[in-house]
Design a protein around this motif. Structure first.
Motif, PDB file in Angstrom:
ATOM      1  N   HIS A 112      31.718  43.227   8.619  1.00 11.82           N
ATOM      2  CA  HIS A 112      30.450  43.913   8.277  1.00 11.82           C
ATOM      3  C   HIS A 112      29.563  42.973   8.268  1.00 11.82           C
ATOM      4  CE1 HIS A 112      28.305  45.396   4.952  1.00 11.82           C
ATOM      5  NE2 HIS A 112      28.073  46.295   5.774  1.00 11.82           N
ATOM      6  N   ASN A 113      28.289  43.357   8.948  1.00 13.77           N
ATOM      7  CA  ASN A 113      27.288  42.504   8.656  1.00 13.77           C
ATOM      8  C   ASN A 113      27.446  41.018   9.058  1.00 13.77           C
ATOM      9  OD1 ASN A 113      25.497  44.577   8.065  1.00 13.77           O
ATOM     10  ND2 ASN A 113      25.450  44.145   5.800  1.00 13.77           N
ATOM     11  N   SER A 114      28.287  40.887  10.303  1.00 12.08           N
ATOM     12  CA  SER A 114      28.851  39.690  10.822  1.00 12.08           C
ATOM     13  C   SER A 114      28.129  38.432  10.729  1.00 12.08           C
ATOM     14  CB  SER A 114      29.310  39.714  12.181  1.00 12.08           C
ATOM     15  OG  SER A 114      30.001  41.230  12.204  1.00 12.08           O
ATOM     16  N   TYR A 115      26.716  38.616  10.706  1.00  8.22           N
ATOM     17  CA  TYR A 115      25.914  37.194  10.695  1.00  8.22           C
ATOM     18  C   TYR A 115      25.607  36.863   9.294  1.00  8.22           C
ATOM     19  CZ  TYR A 115      23.101  40.985   8.900  1.00  8.22           C
ATOM     20  OH  TYR A 115      22.773  42.056   7.920  1.00  8.22           O
ATOM     21  N   LYS A 116      25.849  37.290   8.368  1.00  9.07           N
ATOM     22  CA  LYS A 116      25.274  37.319   6.954  1.00  9.07           C
ATOM     23  C   LYS A 116      25.697  36.033   6.162  1.00  9.07           C
ATOM     24  CE  LYS A 116      24.277  39.612   2.472  1.00  9.07           C
ATOM     25  NZ  LYS A 116      24.468  38.491   1.763  1.00  9.07           N
ATOM     26  N   MET A 117      24.697  35.493   5.908  1.00 12.57           N
ATOM     27  CA  MET A 117      24.859  34.245   5.058  1.00 12.57           C
ATOM     28  C   MET A 117      24.620  34.426   3.380  1.00 12.57           C
ATOM     29  SD  MET A 117      23.568  30.900   7.388  1.00 12.57           S
ATOM     30  CE  MET A 117      24.068  29.764   6.413  1.00 12.57           C
ATOM     31  N   ALA A 118      24.892  33.579   2.675  1.00 11.21           N
ATOM     32  CA  ALA A 118      24.466  34.034   1.110  1.00 11.21           C
ATOM     33  C   ALA A 118      23.018  33.966   1.000  1.00 11.21           C
ATOM     34  CB  ALA A 118      24.968  32.803   0.350  1.00 11.21           C
ATOM     35  N   MET A 119      22.607  34.979   0.055  1.00 14.05           N
ATOM     36  CA  MET A 119      21.204  35.136   0.013  1.00 14.05           C
ATOM     37  C   MET A 119      20.713  33.986  -0.701  1.00 14.05           C
ATOM     38  SD  MET A 119      19.528  38.092  -2.827  1.00 14.05           S
ATOM     39  CE  MET A 119      20.163  39.415  -1.866  1.00 14.05           C
ATOM     40  N   PRO A 120      19.310  33.666  -0.564  1.00 11.94           N
ATOM     41  CA  PRO A 120      18.728  32.433  -1.152  1.00 11.94           C
ATOM     42  C   PRO A 120      18.787  32.589  -2.706  1.00 11.94           C
ATOM     43  CG  PRO A 120      17.385  33.464   0.721  1.00 11.94           C
ATOM     44  CD  PRO A 120      18.502  34.433   0.435  1.00 11.94           C
ATOM     45  N   GLN A 171      11.107  39.802  20.425  1.00 10.95           N
ATOM     46  CA  GLN A 171      12.238  39.501  20.108  1.00 10.95           C
ATOM     47  C   GLN A 171      12.819  40.405  18.918  1.00 10.95           C
ATOM     48  OE1 GLN A 171      12.885  35.645  18.829  1.00 10.95           O
ATOM     49  NE2 GLN A 171      11.039  35.590  17.216  1.00 10.95           N
ATOM     50  N   PHE A 172      13.801  40.231  18.256  1.00  5.94           N
ATOM     51  CA  PHE A 172      14.717  41.020  17.201  1.00  5.94           C
ATOM     52  C   PHE A 172      15.090  39.807  16.380  1.00  5.94           C
ATOM     53  CE2 PHE A 172      14.795  43.849  20.797  1.00  5.94           C
ATOM     54  CZ  PHE A 172      14.528  45.094  20.192  1.00  5.94           C
ATOM     55  N   LEU A 173      14.761  39.823  15.048  1.00  2.00           N
ATOM     56  CA  LEU A 173      15.412  38.861  14.130  1.00  2.00           C
ATOM     57  C   LEU A 173      16.628  39.716  13.731  1.00  2.00           C
ATOM     58  CD1 LEU A 173      12.298  37.835  12.058  1.00  2.00           C
ATOM     59  CD2 LEU A 173      13.471  36.843  13.985  1.00  2.00           C
ATOM     60  N   VAL A 174      17.577  38.919  13.389  1.00  2.00           N
ATOM     61  CA  VAL A 174      18.800  39.428  12.574  1.00  2.00           C
ATOM     62  C   VAL A 174      18.997  38.941  11.204  1.00  2.00           C
ATOM     63  CG1 VAL A 174      21.333  39.175  12.733  1.00  2.00           C
ATOM     64  CG2 VAL A 174      20.023  39.265  14.926  1.00  2.00           C
ATOM     65  N   GLY A 175      19.005  39.984  10.183  1.00  2.00           N
ATOM     66  CA  GLY A 175      19.184  39.786   8.775  1.00  2.00           C
ATOM     67  C   GLY A 175      19.499  41.063   8.100  1.00  2.00           C
ATOM     68  N   HIS A 176      19.508  41.001   6.772  1.00  2.86           N
ATOM     69  CA  HIS A 176      19.960  42.273   6.380  1.00  2.86           C
ATOM     70  C   HIS A 176      18.955  42.890   5.518  1.00  2.86           C
ATOM     71  CE1 HIS A 176      22.691  43.943   2.750  1.00  2.86           C
ATOM     72  NE2 HIS A 176      22.700  44.733   3.815  1.00  2.86           N
ATOM     73  N   ARG A 179      19.258  37.451  20.613  1.00  2.00           N
ATOM     74  CA  ARG A 179      19.596  36.865  21.792  1.00  2.00           C
ATOM     75  C   ARG A 179      20.339  35.620  21.533  1.00  2.00           C
ATOM     76  NH1 ARG A 179      15.101  36.437  24.207  1.00  2.00           N
ATOM     77  NH2 ARG A 179      15.212  37.645  25.947  1.00  2.00           N
ATOM     78  N   ILE A 180      20.000  35.059  20.454  1.00  2.00           N
ATOM     79  CA  ILE A 180      21.133  33.973  19.962  1.00  2.00           C
ATOM     80  C   ILE A 180      22.592  34.232  19.510  1.00  2.00           C
ATOM     81  CG2 ILE A 180      21.290  32.134  18.093  1.00  2.00           C
ATOM     82  CD1 ILE A 180      18.434  31.634  18.017  1.00  2.00           C
ATOM     83  N   CYS A 181      22.496  35.540  19.085  1.00  2.00           N
ATOM     84  CA  CYS A 181      23.895  36.068  18.567  1.00  2.00           C
ATOM     85  C   CYS A 181      24.662  36.369  19.633  1.00  2.00           C
ATOM     86  CB  CYS A 181      23.585  37.204  17.612  1.00  2.00           C
ATOM     87  SG  CYS A 181      23.149  37.039  15.846  1.00  2.00           S
ATOM     88  N   LEU A 182      24.144  37.234  20.489  1.00  2.00           N
ATOM     89  CA  LEU A 182      24.820  37.463  21.812  1.00  2.00           C
ATOM     90  C   LEU A 182      25.241  36.446  22.561  1.00  2.00           C
ATOM     91  CD1 LEU A 182      22.626  40.473  23.129  1.00  2.00           C
ATOM     92  CD2 LEU A 182      24.652  40.396  21.830  1.00  2.00           C
ATOM     93  N   ASN A 183      24.411  35.451  22.776  1.00  2.00           N
ATOM     94  CA  ASN A 183      24.766  33.960  23.701  1.00  2.00           C
ATOM     95  C   ASN A 183      26.050  33.448  22.698  1.00  2.00           C
ATOM     96  OD1 ASN A 183      23.219  33.439  25.588  1.00  2.00           O
ATOM     97  ND2 ASN A 183      21.404  33.501  24.425  1.00  2.00           N
TER      98      ASN A 183
END
Length: 353
Positions: free
Chosen positions: A69-77, A125-130, A144-148
């Motif tokens: 779920h939300n596979s890209y997610k890193m910790a919140m600042p 483009q599209f930014l990826v974030g929560h 594009r980076i995620c799909l690549n």
């Protein structure tokens, strides 16, 4: 959505953000795209063997697998975490999860990924974030980076079972935060074009499975399934002309575009999920949400998800939740297994990836 409403109620009190936080937000908004080169208990994963003949004759709706779920997610600042902790610790608790890179997840057997995308029209483009500005740390900053990254992993592992990638088109307005751009037909056309550019020759398309004619697993290896996880206006806007679209939608049962359903409450919806799966649909559900199950080491939702026959079981905890003091985990011995509802009695996919 529940989390976003809570954030909305409290962020209006935050006022101006710190200089450091504003700098981080500006850095993200200017990000330039670069092409990057049911066992459910903790266990050491075995090596992935090559695909064999065990799955001959098996269709892709007759398997089951785990995804993130939300596979890209890193910790919140940290700065935003501290501010939110002063206002409502429960909000922070719900956001207290993060993921390893997409490639590492795929190595661990995840066969479903999820990306939240924000449309940036002037950058095409599209930014990826929560959540805009406050929770945008991502393992892959743009669509594009995620799909690549997913495509590169696929090229190195060409016999993999089909990988689902679902998308939330994020344009919710939250008081106290910048308003994201709304999704329009132009935005979805751009999204389609990026998907086609990066993964077009590897897609299983909605028009190819009309009337729920899913391909054989062995014919679908090395391919991807794209899903727009939206309802209402955005869904209806997208599935107009669905025969030419690369993404499936959460279309209502019986609609000609219907194939993949999103039902995220496996305990309450288990009978409905089983019925849809038995009817030939593919379903995504969630084993956990908002960190609740992992904190309590409560496996009832996870167990219902697997038993429901939903093909895609989404989790934040494919790795054990040791930071919560327990071993809660959602994983299978191998990337896929025979579906408990739809698979034939002689089904065997042991060792399949």
């Amino acid at each position: 959505m529940r989390i976003l409403l809570l954030i909305s109620a409290y962020l209006i009190l935050l006022g101006c953000q710190s200089d450091e936080q504003s700098a981080n937000s500006e850095k993200l908004s200017k990000l330039k795209e670069v092409e990057p080169s049911a066992q459910t208990q903790p266990q050491e994963r075995p090596p992935k063997p090559a695909a064999d003949n065990a799955s001959a004759g098996l269709y892709i709706n007759q398997i089951q697998f785990v995804g993130s779920h939300n596979s890209y997610k890193m910790a919140m600042p940290e700065g935003f975490v501290k501010q939110l902790l002063k206002l409502n610790p429960k909000v922070v608790e719900a956001l207290e999860y993060e993921h390893v890179t997409l490639a590492e997840q795929l190595d661990l057997g995840m066969r479903k990924l999820e990306l939240d995308v924000f449309y940036v029209a002037d950058e095409n483009q599209f930014l990826v974030g929560h959540v805009q500005q406050i929770d945008m740390n991502s393992n892959c900053g743009t669509l594009r980076i995620c799909l690549n990254q997913a495509g590169e992993w696929s090229k190195n592992n060409p016999s993999h079972a089909p990988i689902w990638i679902s998308f939330n088109a994020k344009d919710e307005e939250i008081l106290g935060l910048p308003d994201p751009e709304g999704f329009t037909p132009t935005a979805f056309a751009l999204m389609d074009s990026i998907i086609e550019e990066v993964l077009g020759d590897q897609l299983i398309r909605p028009v190819e499975v009309a009337d729920l004619n899913w391909p054989l697993l062995n014919d679908a290896r090395g391919k991807f399934i794209m899903i727009l996880d939206e309802g209402g206006v955005k869904r209806d806007m997208y599935y107009e002309g669905w025969q030419q679209r690369p993404m499936f939608t959460n279309a209502p049962e019986g609609h000609p575009a219907a194939g993949i359903m999103i039902l995220n409450e496996p305990i309450e919806q288990i009978d409905e999920i089983k019925r849809l799966v038995a009817a030939g649909y593919m379903v995504r559900t969630r084993a956990d949400a908002d960190t609740r199950e992992a904190r309590d080491n409560n496996t009832s939702r996870r167990d219902a998800a697997f038993a429901s026959g939903a093909q895609a079981i989404s989790t934040d905890y494919y790795l054990p939740a040791t930071h919560f003091g327990n071993d809660y985990q959602v994983i299978l011995p191998h990337a896929i297994r025979c579906n408990p509802v739809t698979a034939p009695v002689d089904c065997r996919v042991f060792g399949s990836n």
